[in-house]
Design a protein around this motif. Structure first.
Motif, PDB file in Angstrom:
ATOM      1  N   UNK A   1       0.833  -1.207   0.000  1.00 25.10           N
ATOM      2  CA  UNK A   1       0.000   0.000   0.000  1.00 25.10           C
ATOM      3  C   UNK A   1       0.865   1.254   0.000  1.00 25.10           C
ATOM      4  N   UNK A   2       1.908   1.225   0.815  1.00 26.86           N
ATOM      5  CA  UNK A   2       2.812   2.372   0.899  1.00 26.86           C
ATOM      6  C   UNK A   2       3.527   2.590  -0.436  1.00 26.86           C
ATOM      7  N   UNK A   3       3.951   1.494  -1.041  1.00 26.99           N
ATOM      8  CA  UNK A   3       4.685   1.570  -2.309  1.00 26.99           C
ATOM      9  C   UNK A   3       3.789   2.082  -3.435  1.00 26.99           C
ATOM     10  N   UNK A   4       2.589   1.500  -3.567  1.00 27.66           N
ATOM     11  CA  UNK A   4       1.692   1.911  -4.649  1.00 27.66           C
ATOM     12  C   UNK A   4       1.206   3.347  -4.455  1.00 27.66           C
ATOM     13  N   UNK A   5       0.998   3.762  -3.215  1.00 25.87           N
ATOM     14  CA  UNK A   5       0.575   5.146  -2.945  1.00 25.87           C
ATOM     15  C   UNK A   5       1.669   6.132  -3.336  1.00 25.87           C
ATOM     16  N   UNK A   6       2.916   5.782  -3.049  1.00 27.88           N
ATOM     17  CA  UNK A   6       4.036   6.653  -3.412  1.00 27.88           C
ATOM     18  C   UNK A   6       4.183   6.748  -4.927  1.00 27.88           C
ATOM     19  N   UNK A   7       3.982   5.638  -5.627  1.00 28.31           N
ATOM     20  CA  UNK A   7       4.038   5.660  -7.091  1.00 28.31           C
ATOM     21  C   UNK A   7       2.943   6.560  -7.661  1.00 28.31           C
ATOM     22  N   UNK A   8       1.724   6.398  -7.184  1.00 26.20           N
ATOM     23  CA  UNK A   8       0.602   7.199  -7.672  1.00 26.20           C
ATOM     24  C   UNK A   8       0.795   8.679  -7.375  1.00 26.20           C
ATOM     25  N   UNK A   9       1.299   8.985  -6.207  1.00 24.71           N
ATOM     26  CA  UNK A   9       1.489  10.387  -5.810  1.00 24.71           C
ATOM     27  C   UNK A   9       2.496  11.097  -6.702  1.00 24.71           C
ATOM     28  N   UNK A  10       3.434  10.340  -7.266  1.00 23.61           N
ATOM     29  CA  UNK A  10       4.473  10.937  -8.117  1.00 23.61           C
ATOM     30  C   UNK A  10       4.302  10.606  -9.594  1.00 23.61           C
ATOM     31  N   UNK A  11       3.115  10.036  -9.940  1.00 23.03           N
ATOM     32  CA  UNK A  11       2.803   9.699 -11.326  1.00 23.03           C
ATOM     33  C   UNK A  11       3.866   8.793 -11.940  1.00 23.03           C
ATOM     34  N   UNK A  12       4.233   7.744 -11.191  1.00 22.99           N
ATOM     35  CA  UNK A  12       5.239   6.791 -11.645  1.00 22.99           C
ATOM     36  C   UNK A  12       4.624   5.396 -11.727  1.00 22.99           C
ATOM     37  N   UNK A  13       5.355   4.479 -12.351  1.00 17.78           N
ATOM     38  CA  UNK A  13       4.979   3.067 -12.311  1.00 17.78           C
ATOM     39  C   UNK A  13       6.180   2.251 -11.888  1.00 17.78           C
ATOM     40  N   UNK A  14       5.952   0.985 -11.563  1.00 11.64           N
ATOM     41  CA  UNK A  14       7.030   0.163 -11.024  1.00 11.64           C
ATOM     42  C   UNK A  14       8.196   0.023 -11.999  1.00 11.64           C
ATOM     43  N   UNK A  15       7.916  -0.127 -13.285  1.00 14.79           N
ATOM     44  CA  UNK A  15       8.988  -0.319 -14.266  1.00 14.79           C
ATOM     45  C   UNK A  15       9.935   0.872 -14.300  1.00 14.79           C
ATOM     46  N   UNK A  16       9.414   2.069 -14.028  1.00 18.71           N
ATOM     47  CA  UNK A  16      10.254   3.270 -14.084  1.00 18.71           C
ATOM     48  C   UNK A  16      11.132   3.439 -12.841  1.00 18.71           C
TER      49      UNK A  16
ATOM     50  N   UNK B   1      17.969   5.352 -20.302  1.00 18.73           N
ATOM     51  CA  UNK B   1      17.680   5.355 -21.734  1.00 18.73           C
ATOM     52  C   UNK B   1      18.998   5.601 -22.460  1.00 18.73           C
ATOM     53  N   UNK B   2      19.531   4.571 -23.095  1.00 19.49           N
ATOM     54  CA  UNK B   2      20.819   4.700 -23.764  1.00 19.49           C
ATOM     55  C   UNK B   2      20.788   5.713 -24.894  1.00 19.49           C
ATOM     56  N   UNK B   3      21.972   6.259 -25.176  1.00 22.43           N
ATOM     57  CA  UNK B   3      22.083   7.270 -26.231  1.00 22.43           C
ATOM     58  C   UNK B   3      21.712   6.672 -27.585  1.00 22.43           C
ATOM     59  N   UNK B   4      22.202   5.459 -27.860  1.00 18.86           N
ATOM     60  CA  UNK B   4      21.911   4.818 -29.146  1.00 18.86           C
ATOM     61  C   UNK B   4      20.420   4.550 -29.306  1.00 18.86           C
ATOM     62  N   UNK B   5      19.784   4.134 -28.203  1.00 19.38           N
ATOM     63  CA  UNK B   5      18.345   3.886 -28.256  1.00 19.38           C
ATOM     64  C   UNK B   5      17.593   5.184 -28.520  1.00 19.38           C
ATOM     65  N   UNK B   6      18.026   6.264 -27.883  1.00 18.65           N
ATOM     66  CA  UNK B   6      17.372   7.562 -28.066  1.00 18.65           C
ATOM     67  C   UNK B   6      17.493   8.031 -29.514  1.00 18.65           C
TER      68      UNK B   6
ATOM     69  N   UNK C   1      10.244   4.693 -23.033  1.00 17.44           N
ATOM     70  CA  UNK C   1      11.229   5.787 -23.023  1.00 17.44           C
ATOM     71  C   UNK C   1      10.674   7.018 -22.310  1.00 17.44           C
ATOM     72  N   UNK C   2       9.433   7.377 -22.620  1.00 18.31           N
ATOM     73  CA  UNK C   2       8.818   8.547 -21.990  1.00 18.31           C
ATOM     74  C   UNK C   2       8.628   8.325 -20.499  1.00 18.31           C
ATOM     75  N   UNK C   3       8.256   7.096 -20.105  1.00 16.71           N
ATOM     76  CA  UNK C   3       8.073   6.781 -18.696  1.00 16.71           C
ATOM     77  C   UNK C   3       9.387   6.903 -17.932  1.00 16.71           C
ATOM     78  N   UNK C   4      10.466   6.382 -18.518  1.00 13.49           N
ATOM     79  CA  UNK C   4      11.778   6.480 -17.885  1.00 13.49           C
ATOM     80  C   UNK C   4      12.253   7.941 -17.805  1.00 13.49           C
ATOM     81  N   UNK C   5      11.996   8.695 -18.873  1.00  8.37           N
ATOM     82  CA  UNK C   5      12.411  10.103 -18.876  1.00  8.37           C
ATOM     83  C   UNK C   5      11.664  10.900 -17.816  1.00  8.37           C
ATOM     84  N   UNK C   6      10.356  10.643 -17.699  1.00  5.19           N
ATOM     85  CA  UNK C   6       9.559  11.329 -16.684  1.00  5.19           C
ATOM     86  C   UNK C   6      10.042  10.959 -15.281  1.00  5.19           C
ATOM     87  N   UNK C   7      10.368   9.682 -15.079  1.00  3.46           N
ATOM     88  CA  UNK C   7      10.855   9.234 -13.774  1.00  3.46           C
ATOM     89  C   UNK C   7      12.191   9.889 -13.443  1.00  3.46           C
TER      90      UNK C   7
END
Length: 430
Positions: free
Chosen positions: A279-294, A300-305, A398-404
């Motif tokens: 509950x604590x973990x999911x609440x912190x993710x939601x409060x910061x607009x994040x997901x577990x993968x991020x 995000x590697x330079x070549x991938x970008x 990529x966008x999720x990682x950048x936002x995180x």
């Protein structure tokens, strides 16, 4: 002919709908002889579409009788080998029609056909096996009784596991259990048919539970969702191939659900600790607009970008050329579907049918301008459209990682706090 056209186009569509389709223990599915696939039912017609598209033998699907309420629906469903089954919960007056229906299914089994039936009876989006209804047993024993138990019907338990039904670009993991042969119930059935069917249902239920992500207590659903997401993101499935026969991820996620069941039933304090942490973990993710993968540390590697930037024009063009039937299918699903169980089925079914019409129209229009070029144009559209879906996953990641990264730069201690919570959850699950 229509069946195979629908089968192979549906196979293509489902490779776009799902991020990963995994089948395991296909050798348990007999290649010949009378078979009943006794499948779980968490995702409406998507369950049938997936089994029909990715298995070799032609299936007869059973659907609730009230769906067959017009000549057009009866024709269309008949072309897809869908047959009615009547339930008292739908219309008590129609239950008498089951006598004819059950006889028809028995005839199909005597001809060595395959029948797909959802033994839970109703569709509910959840990660658990529900109580078995009597329909599977009645069809199986009815066919054997007419043949004096010499038919050799095999009932194959089919576990259907979705990562996040009915959302798009998620995963489905399907397992075929060991076939249950009716012959061993012959003596008991002739002595007490009700007891034989009850024991058969108990065996079927146990077989499905043994191969499913089965969260026994409903109170643990939210805890399980967080834990399963962490498990997947620690070792995410490869993007390609979309279809595989690897049971590693199903095994890993089942281990998590079994652990949660054990904690809930036997180690209450430890379960309460796990519940508090999730509950604590999911609440912190939601409060910061994040997901577990991020949260997991990766860059995000330079070549991938650079690669994603270079491919953006091609992705945009492919998206524009192919998005119309998908957009209309989604709008239709949003408008007409009232319950989550049917959302994915309407979304996929509508997009599929609209897509066939859309590409047929493109073929006709292109052939008017340049004869015999229409099929080539549609092939190129479909090919680039397929890869654009895979690219979309990469852009979203990529966008999720950048936002995180921006969030963690603004609040430097946040990532370590989240990783600490994550590690504590994993330790309890170990």
């Amino acid at each position: 002919m229509i069946y195979y056209l629908l089968k192979y186009t549906m196979m293509f569509v489902l490779r776009l709908y799902f991020k990963k389709v995994s089948f395991s223990n296909k050798s348990n599915y007999p290649s010949s002889g009378p078979v009943i696939l006794a499948a779980m039912h968490p995702n409406s017609f998507i369950d049938d579409m997936t089994l029909g598209a990715f298995t070799k033998r032609q299936l007869t699907f059973l659907a609730r009788g009230d769906v067959f309420n017009s000549k057009f629906k009866r024709f269309l469903l008949g072309q897809m080998f869908v047959s009615p089954i009547y339930r008292a919960m739908d219309n008590v007056k129609d239950v008498k029609k089951n006598i004819e229906a059950l006889d028809m299914y028995s005839q199909k089994l005597r001809r060595g056909k395959v029948i797909l039936i959802h033994s839970e009876g109703i569709c509910v989006v959840e990660k658990r096996v529900r109580k078995m209804r009597k329909g599977t047993a009645r069809i199986a024993f009815g066919a054997e009784e007419q043949s004096d138990f010499k038919l050799g019907v095999k009932v194959v338990p089919v576990s259907m596991n979705y990562s996040n039904a009915p959302k798009i670009r998620e995963r489905v993991m399907i397992d075929f259990g060991e076939p249950i042969e009716l012959k061993k119930y012959e003596a008991l059935y002739k002595e007490n048919s009700a007891k034989a069917m009850l024991e058969f249902n108990n065996e079927l239920y146990a077989a499905l539970v043994s191969k499913s992500i089965h969260v026994k207590p409903k109170e643990a659903d939210k805890v399980a969702d967080v834990c399963l997401e962490i498990t997947v993101n620690d070792k995410p499935p490869k993007a390609l191939p979309i279809y595989d026969e690897d049971e590693a991820h199903l095994t890993a996620e089942k281990k998590v659900s079994d652990r949660i069941n054990h904690l809930f039933e036997n180690e209450n304090e430890q379960y309460k600790n796990l519940e508090q942490l999730t509950n604590q973990y999911s609440s912190a993710l939601q409060a910061n607009n994040l997901n577990d993968a991020s949260v997991v540390k990766s860059k995000n590697g330079v070549l991938k970008s650079i690669a994603l930037a270079l491919l953006l024009p091609l992705y945009s063009l492919a998206y524009i050329l192919n998005v119309l039937p998908v957009f209309l299918g989604r709008r239709l699903a949003d408008k007409v579907v009232k319950t989550p169980e049917f959302y994915g089925s309407v979304y996929v079914g509508a997009s599929w049918m609209l897509g066939l019409l859309y590409y047929l129209l493109i073929i006709i229009l292109v052939n008017v301008l340049s004869p015999f070029s229409g099929c080539l144009v549609v092939f190129c559209m479909a090919f680039t459209g397929f890869w654009s879906v895979l690219l979309r996953d990469q852009y979203l990641s990529y966008l999720s990682k950048s936002r995180a990264s921006k969030v963690f730069n603004q609040v430097p201690q946040l990532q370590n706090e989240l990783l600490s919570l994550r590690e504590q959850i994993k330790q309890i699950l170990a």
